[in-house]
Design a protein around this motif. Structure first.
Motif, short mmCIF file in Angstrom:
data_model
loop_
_atom_site.label_atom_id
_atom_site.label_comp_id
_atom_site.label_asym_id
_atom_site.label_seq_id
_atom_site.Cartn_x
_atom_site.Cartn_y
_atom_site.Cartn_z
N TRP A 1 30.67 -7.48 -71.78
CA TRP A 1 29.87 -8.31 -72.68
C TRP A 1 28.47 -7.72 -72.73
N GLU A 2 27.69 -8.23 -73.67
CA GLU A 2 26.29 -7.83 -73.77
C GLU A 2 25.48 -9.05 -74.16
N THR A 3 24.20 -8.95 -73.96
CA THR A 3 23.29 -10.02 -74.37
C THR A 3 22.00 -9.37 -74.88
N ALA A 4 21.23 -10.13 -75.58
CA ALA A 4 19.99 -9.61 -76.15
C ALA A 4 19.02 -9.20 -75.03
N ASN A 5 18.24 -8.17 -75.30
CA ASN A 5 17.26 -7.68 -74.32
C ASN A 5 16.28 -8.76 -73.89
N ASP A 6 15.96 -9.67 -74.80
CA ASP A 6 14.98 -10.71 -74.49
C ASP A 6 15.61 -12.04 -74.08
N ASN A 7 16.91 -12.07 -73.88
CA ASN A 7 17.58 -13.30 -73.45
C ASN A 7 17.62 -13.31 -71.92
N TYR A 8 16.46 -13.56 -71.33
CA TYR A 8 16.32 -13.49 -69.87
C TYR A 8 17.12 -14.56 -69.16
N ARG A 9 17.24 -15.72 -69.78
CA ARG A 9 18.04 -16.79 -69.18
C ARG A 9 19.49 -16.33 -69.02
N ALA A 10 20.04 -15.72 -70.07
CA ALA A 10 21.41 -15.23 -70.00
C ALA A 10 21.53 -14.12 -68.95
N GLN A 11 20.55 -13.23 -68.90
CA GLN A 11 20.60 -12.15 -67.93
C GLN A 11 20.62 -12.69 -66.50
N ARG A 12 19.78 -13.70 -66.23
CA ARG A 12 19.77 -14.32 -64.89
C ARG A 12 21.13 -14.96 -64.60
N PHE A 13 21.68 -15.62 -65.63
CA PHE A 13 22.99 -16.26 -65.46
C PHE A 13 24.05 -15.23 -65.10
N TYR A 14 24.12 -14.12 -65.84
CA TYR A 14 25.14 -13.11 -65.58
C TYR A 14 24.96 -12.49 -64.20
N GLU A 15 23.74 -12.29 -63.80
CA GLU A 15 23.49 -11.77 -62.45
C GLU A 15 23.95 -12.77 -61.40
N LYS A 16 23.73 -14.05 -61.66
CA LYS A 16 24.21 -15.11 -60.76
C LYS A 16 25.74 -15.08 -60.66
N MET A 17 26.41 -14.69 -61.74
CA MET A 17 27.87 -14.60 -61.76
C MET A 17 28.37 -13.36 -61.03
N GLY A 18 27.44 -12.51 -60.56
CA GLY A 18 27.81 -11.32 -59.81
C GLY A 18 27.81 -10.05 -60.64
N ALA A 19 27.42 -10.13 -61.90
CA ALA A 19 27.41 -8.95 -62.77
C ALA A 19 26.14 -8.14 -62.58
N THR A 20 26.24 -6.87 -62.89
CA THR A 20 25.08 -6.00 -62.89
C THR A 20 25.02 -5.32 -64.25
N PRO A 21 23.82 -5.00 -64.72
CA PRO A 21 23.72 -4.30 -66.00
C PRO A 21 24.47 -2.97 -65.93
N GLY A 22 25.12 -2.62 -67.03
CA GLY A 22 25.88 -1.39 -67.08
C GLY A 22 24.99 -0.17 -67.32
N ASP A 23 25.62 0.98 -67.27
CA ASP A 23 24.92 2.24 -67.46
C ASP A 23 24.87 2.66 -68.93
N TRP A 24 25.52 1.91 -69.79
CA TRP A 24 25.62 2.28 -71.20
C TRP A 24 24.55 1.58 -72.01
N ILE A 25 24.08 2.22 -73.06
CA ILE A 25 23.12 1.65 -73.99
C ILE A 25 23.88 1.25 -75.25
N SER A 26 23.64 0.06 -75.71
CA SER A 26 24.32 -0.46 -76.89
C SER A 26 23.51 -0.12 -78.14
N TYR A 27 24.19 0.36 -79.17
CA TYR A 27 23.57 0.66 -80.45
C TYR A 27 24.25 -0.12 -81.54
N SER A 28 23.56 -0.31 -82.66
CA SER A 28 24.19 -0.94 -83.83
C SER A 28 23.50 -0.47 -85.08
N LEU A 29 24.19 -0.58 -86.18
CA LEU A 29 23.63 -0.27 -87.51
C LEU A 29 23.78 -1.48 -88.38
#
Length: 148
Positions: free
Chosen positions: A120-148
């Motif tokens: 999954w991914e979340t917005a760079n500025d969605n800090y609440r979601a990032q804290r939540f995912y870290e609480k779930m045991g996740a760590t940010p991945g090594d990949w950078i997401s792009y879109s057009l």
């Protein structure tokens, strides 16, 4: 933790799910209103269950959140994976454990159905979601997401 029922979305949920998804798309993410029929098409596709599915959080007959899983592949893992594209709880339900229940349901489904992983991914500025995912045991991945 708020006691809600987490279950796979059903045909009876369509109208309430459309309202919830509209709230998520337009109000939360401030994206344009979907064109006529687009939400019906997406929900209908997910109700079939072959390309993905949605879990809903129900509290006293009202939908208060949802999570969407899409089924796809990972070339590098040479395996099927799920992508949790959405995890959303109405503002009044946040901080009550509903997001955790939805997340854990998605993760359990992924494991039980034999998928190699859930991404999954979340917005760079969605800090609440990032804290939540870290609480779930996740760590940010090594990949950078792009879109057009």
């Amino acid at each position: 933790m708020e006691q809600v029922t987490i279950r796979i979305a059903e045909q009876r949920d369509v109208e309430n799910l459309k309202k919830l998804m509209h709230e998520y798309i337009v109000n939360f993410y401030q994206s344009p209103v979907p064109a006529a029929g687009k939400l019906d098409w997406l929900i209908g596709t997910l109700l079939k269950g072959d390309r993905g599915l949605q879990f809903v959080a129900e509290n006293e007959g009202e939908l208060v959140g949802f999570a969407t899983l899409y089924f796809t592949f990972s070339t590098t893992r040479v395996a099927n994976i799920t992508v949790m594209n959405d995890l959303y709880v109405l503002a009044e339900g946040r901080g009550k454990g509903i997001a955790e229940q939805l997340f854990q349901t998605c993760l359990a489904f992924t494991k039980e159905q034999g998928y190699a992983s859930m991404l999954w991914e979340t917005a760079n500025d969605n800090y609440r979601a990032q804290r939540f995912y870290e609480k779930m045991g996740a760590t940010p991945g090594d990949w950078i997401s792009y879109s057009l």
